[in-house]
Motif scaffolding. Structure first.
Motif, PDB file in Angstrom:
ATOM      1  N   UNK A 120      14.534   8.666  -2.548  1.00 56.22           N
ATOM      2  CA  UNK A 120      14.517   7.565  -3.502  1.00 56.22           C
ATOM      3  C   UNK A 120      14.718   6.229  -2.788  1.00 56.22           C
ATOM      4  N   UNK A 121      15.582   6.250  -1.772  1.00 56.01           N
ATOM      5  CA  UNK A 121      15.842   4.994  -1.066  1.00 56.01           C
ATOM      6  C   UNK A 121      14.553   4.451  -0.437  1.00 56.01           C
ATOM      7  N   UNK A 122      13.783   5.350   0.184  1.00 53.49           N
ATOM      8  CA  UNK A 122      12.525   4.920   0.823  1.00 53.49           C
ATOM      9  C   UNK A 122      11.568   4.370  -0.236  1.00 53.49           C
ATOM     10  N   UNK A 123      11.509   5.033  -1.394  1.00 52.02           N
ATOM     11  CA  UNK A 123      10.582   4.591  -2.449  1.00 52.02           C
ATOM     12  C   UNK A 123      10.993   3.225  -3.001  1.00 52.02           C
ATOM     13  N   UNK A 124      12.292   3.047  -3.233  1.00 49.63           N
ATOM     14  CA  UNK A 124      12.740   1.741  -3.754  1.00 49.63           C
ATOM     15  C   UNK A 124      12.529   0.634  -2.722  1.00 49.63           C
ATOM     16  N   UNK A 125      12.660   0.992  -1.459  1.00 48.51           N
ATOM     17  CA  UNK A 125      12.424   0.005  -0.409  1.00 48.51           C
ATOM     18  C   UNK A 125      10.944  -0.407  -0.418  1.00 48.51           C
ATOM     19  N   UNK A 126      10.055   0.579  -0.601  1.00 47.53           N
ATOM     20  CA  UNK A 126       8.624   0.256  -0.653  1.00 47.53           C
ATOM     21  C   UNK A 126       8.310  -0.591  -1.887  1.00 47.53           C
ATOM     22  N   UNK A 127       8.899  -0.203  -3.009  1.00 52.46           N
ATOM     23  CA  UNK A 127       8.653  -0.963  -4.250  1.00 52.46           C
ATOM     24  C   UNK A 127       9.063  -2.428  -4.077  1.00 52.46           C
ATOM     25  N   UNK A 128      10.258  -2.644  -3.531  1.00 51.81           N
ATOM     26  CA  UNK A 128      10.745  -4.030  -3.448  1.00 51.81           C
ATOM     27  C   UNK A 128       9.975  -4.820  -2.380  1.00 51.81           C
ATOM     28  N   UNK A 129       9.459  -4.131  -1.367  1.00 54.95           N
ATOM     29  CA  UNK A 129       8.604  -4.837  -0.388  1.00 54.95           C
ATOM     30  C   UNK A 129       7.314  -5.295  -1.084  1.00 54.95           C
ATOM     31  N   UNK A 130       6.725  -4.399  -1.879  1.00 55.20           N
ATOM     32  CA  UNK A 130       5.484  -4.766  -2.583  1.00 55.20           C
ATOM     33  C   UNK A 130       5.735  -5.935  -3.537  1.00 55.20           C
ATOM     34  N   UNK A 131       6.872  -5.893  -4.255  1.00 55.79           N
ATOM     35  CA  UNK A 131       7.167  -6.949  -5.234  1.00 55.79           C
ATOM     36  C   UNK A 131       7.397  -8.290  -4.528  1.00 55.79           C
ATOM     37  N   UNK A 132       8.199  -8.290  -3.467  1.00 52.59           N
ATOM     38  CA  UNK A 132       8.519  -9.568  -2.823  1.00 52.59           C
ATOM     39  C   UNK A 132       7.274 -10.127  -2.112  1.00 52.59           C
ATOM     40  N   UNK A 133       6.421  -9.250  -1.597  1.00 54.90           N
ATOM     41  CA  UNK A 133       5.178  -9.712  -0.950  1.00 54.90           C
ATOM     42  C   UNK A 133       4.298 -10.446  -1.941  1.00 54.90           C
ATOM     43  N   UNK A 134       4.160  -9.873  -3.130  1.00 51.67           N
ATOM     44  CA  UNK A 134       3.328 -10.513  -4.167  1.00 51.67           C
ATOM     45  C   UNK A 134       3.960 -11.814  -4.643  1.00 51.67           C
ATOM     46  N   UNK A 135       5.280 -11.781  -4.846  1.00 50.15           N
ATOM     47  CA  UNK A 135       5.960 -12.960  -5.402  1.00 50.15           C
ATOM     48  C   UNK A 135       5.971 -14.127  -4.418  1.00 50.15           C
ATOM     49  N   UNK A 136       6.160 -13.816  -3.149  1.00 52.55           N
ATOM     50  CA  UNK A 136       6.300 -14.911  -2.185  1.00 52.55           C
ATOM     51  C   UNK A 136       4.946 -15.395  -1.670  1.00 52.55           C
ATOM     52  N   UNK A 137       4.068 -14.440  -1.252  1.00 49.07           N
ATOM     53  CA  UNK A 137       2.785 -14.897  -0.659  1.00 49.07           C
ATOM     54  C   UNK A 137       1.560 -14.467  -1.442  1.00 49.07           C
ATOM     55  N   UNK A 138       1.707 -13.811  -2.550  1.00 48.19           N
ATOM     56  CA  UNK A 138       0.569 -13.193  -3.235  1.00 48.19           C
ATOM     57  C   UNK A 138      -0.133 -12.212  -2.291  1.00 48.19           C
ATOM     58  N   UNK A 139       0.668 -11.483  -1.516  1.00 45.31           N
ATOM     59  CA  UNK A 139       0.124 -10.507  -0.572  1.00 45.31           C
ATOM     60  C   UNK A 139       0.584  -9.119  -0.992  1.00 45.31           C
ATOM     61  N   UNK A 140      -0.398  -8.218  -1.182  1.00 40.64           N
ATOM     62  CA  UNK A 140      -0.034  -6.881  -1.620  1.00 40.64           C
ATOM     63  C   UNK A 140       0.132  -5.957  -0.403  1.00 40.64           C
ATOM     64  N   UNK A 141       1.384  -5.713  -0.018  1.00 42.42           N
ATOM     65  CA  UNK A 141       1.610  -4.782   1.088  1.00 42.42           C
ATOM     66  C   UNK A 141       1.120  -3.382   0.698  1.00 42.42           C
ATOM     67  N   UNK A 142       1.189  -3.081  -0.575  1.00 38.59           N
ATOM     68  CA  UNK A 142       0.770  -1.778  -1.099  1.00 38.59           C
ATOM     69  C   UNK A 142       1.478  -0.634  -0.370  1.00 38.59           C
ATOM     70  N   UNK A 143       2.740  -0.869  -0.040  1.00 41.42           N
ATOM     71  CA  UNK A 143       3.432   0.121   0.801  1.00 41.42           C
ATOM     72  C   UNK A 143       3.788   1.388   0.025  1.00 41.42           C
ATOM     73  N   UNK A 144       3.769   1.315  -1.318  1.00 42.55           N
ATOM     74  CA  UNK A 144       4.071   2.521  -2.101  1.00 42.55           C
ATOM     75  C   UNK A 144       2.961   3.565  -1.935  1.00 42.55           C
ATOM     76  N   UNK A 145       1.761   3.084  -1.675  1.00 42.41           N
ATOM     77  CA  UNK A 145       0.657   4.054  -1.615  1.00 42.41           C
ATOM     78  C   UNK A 145      -0.065   4.086  -0.275  1.00 42.41           C
TER      79      UNK A 145
END
Ligand code: HEM
Length: 340
Positions: free
Chosen positions: A1-26
């Motif tokens: 779960x920790x890895x998944x939440x880390x991926x989720x928050x990376x994707x969210x902050x990437x979009x919010x800050x740079x409009x960049x989709x890391x898409x790390x969840x998938x």
């Protein structure tokens, strides 16, 4: 779960800050790998006893440092490209912010907002400020979600109460902005998780001038003062049943607890001029993510795992947090209310 939440928050902050989709969840990508390498290095440096990485020569020969430098180059290049691309769009469209009501649905990122506001900032300053937000706003929120889920998995009555609230407020649909303030118990679960697992667990300040702190502690100019937030949060002198997870300790009818309304007993985002600038964003993100999770998933701790803490910039688990998940059906009485 920790890895998944880390991926989720990376994707969210990437979009919010740079409009960049890391898409790390998938997906996996060299940029995601670089971000994790750099974050790990930043965290390791925050606890290294000797700052040997300040020596140029050592940075060029030690494998961990070589890897970290390469990662930082990849990240900087990616962000510089994003800034250049966004600048071109803003200039081509002649976009300029008029007043405070700026909304750009196509690109609601902070980068776009800053470029459209036309403040004179060098690209390097902009790049580094945006990267600070990425670092500060990623692992922190991921860790909050991880520990909140852990605490709820061990406390069936709090979990049931949180699920009931989510079903009642959301009525089976996705959360909207207006729902956030109605998800009071979910919010208190996050507050209580932040109380027990503060990120970072220790705050640091350096005295600019000699001073005397309450309790007659003398501090010399240049001296570092470490504030163990973790100890304050678990102190029986400060809290009743300090070690227990009790979301209802924060009154549901009262304001969301913060440093001022708890007389600095609870400082989830620090206080004063260097207080977290992402506090509102982080709470909103955590509430929405947790509400969706509680609405749609049943979860149970995988038995016989050793869940312990490792501290750095945040408190994370030492070996991960493993759970068995299954799809959850919204309770029928709430589902029928939703279809009315
Ligand atoms: C639940 C998640 C978060 C927690 C617990 C948290 C906590 C904190 C704390 C305690 C500080 C103060 C550190 C100090 O005084 O030394 C801080 C600073 C900061 N946070 Fe957060 N934060 C979170 C999420 C975020 C997010 C999402 C962002 C960005 C969007 C962010 C951006 C920052 C920045 C830029 C600073 C430095 C502010 C300054 O030095 O002026 N944080 N955070």
């Amino acid at each position: 779960m920790e890895a998944k939440f880390s991926q989720l928050t990376l994707d969210v902050i990437g979009l919010a800050v740079f409009n960049y989709n890391f898409d790390s969840l998938t997906a996996d990508s060299p940029v995601i790998e670089a971000v994790y390498t750099a974050l790990k290095e930043a965290e390791a440096r925050s606890t290294d006893l000797l700052p040997y990485w300040k020596i140029d020569l050592l940075r060029k020969v030690i494998p961990r440092q070589i890897k970290a430098e390469k990662a930082v180059t990849v990240i900087r290049q990616t962000v510089e490209e994003l800034i250049a691309k966004c600048k071109k769009i803003v200039e081509a469209e002649g976009e300029q912010i008029d007043g405070e009501e700026y909304v750009n649905d196509a690109d609601p990122s902070i980068l776009r907002f800053l470029l459209a506001s036309r403040e004179e900032v060098s690209s390097v300053q902009l790049r580094d400020d945006l990267l600070s937000m990425l670092v500060a706003g990623h692992e922190t929120t991921g860790s909050v979600l991880t520990w909140t889920l852990y605490l709820l998995s061990k406390d069936p009555s709090s979990l049931m109460r949180a699920q009931e609230e989510v079903d009642r407020v959301l009525q089976g649909r996705s959360p909207k902005y207006a729902d956030i303030k109605e998800l009071k118990y979910v919010t208190r679960c996050i507050n209580e998780s932040l109380r027990l697992y503060p990120h970072p667990p220790v705050l640091l300040r350096r005295a600019l001038v000699p001073d005397v702190l309450p309790g007659n502690y003398k501090v010399n100019a240049g001296q570092d003062v470490m504030i163990s937030v973790y100890n304050v949060r678990r102190s029986p002198q400060v809290w009743d049943n300090a070690e227990e997870f009790m979301p209802e300790r924060f009154d549901l009818g009262g304001p969301v607890p913060n440093e001022t309304n708890t007389d600095f007993r609870f400082i989830p985002f620090s206080g004063g001029p260097r207080k977290c600038l992402g506090d509102q964003f982080a709470m909103m993100e955590a509430i929405v993510a947790l509400a969706i999770f509680l609405q749609r998933m049943n979860f149970e701790l995988v038995p016989d795992q050793n869940i312990s803490m490792t501290t750095g910039a945040t408190i994370h688990t030492t070996n991960g947090l493993y759970m068995t998940l299954s799809q959850r059906q919204v309770q029928p009485r709430f589902a029928s209310a939703a279809s009315r």
